[in-house]
Design a protein around this motif. Sequence first.
Motif: not given
Length: 47
Positions: A4-9, A39-47
């Motif tokens: 969802m590029p219009d909605y940043p995490p 949480f580092a794994e999830h951060r990489e996934w979200m960016t």
Amino acid sequence: MKFMPDYPPVEFNINAVYPNRSHLPTKVRLFIDRLAERFAEHREWMT
């Protein structure tokens, strides 16, 4: 990949509070380390 590029995490912090690092039980240290890894794994996934 962004779904969802219009909605940043949403960014947030998680803190571990403990009385003294020098007497921190091994199982608590391992738990904190594991949380940091996950949480580092999830951060990489979200960016």
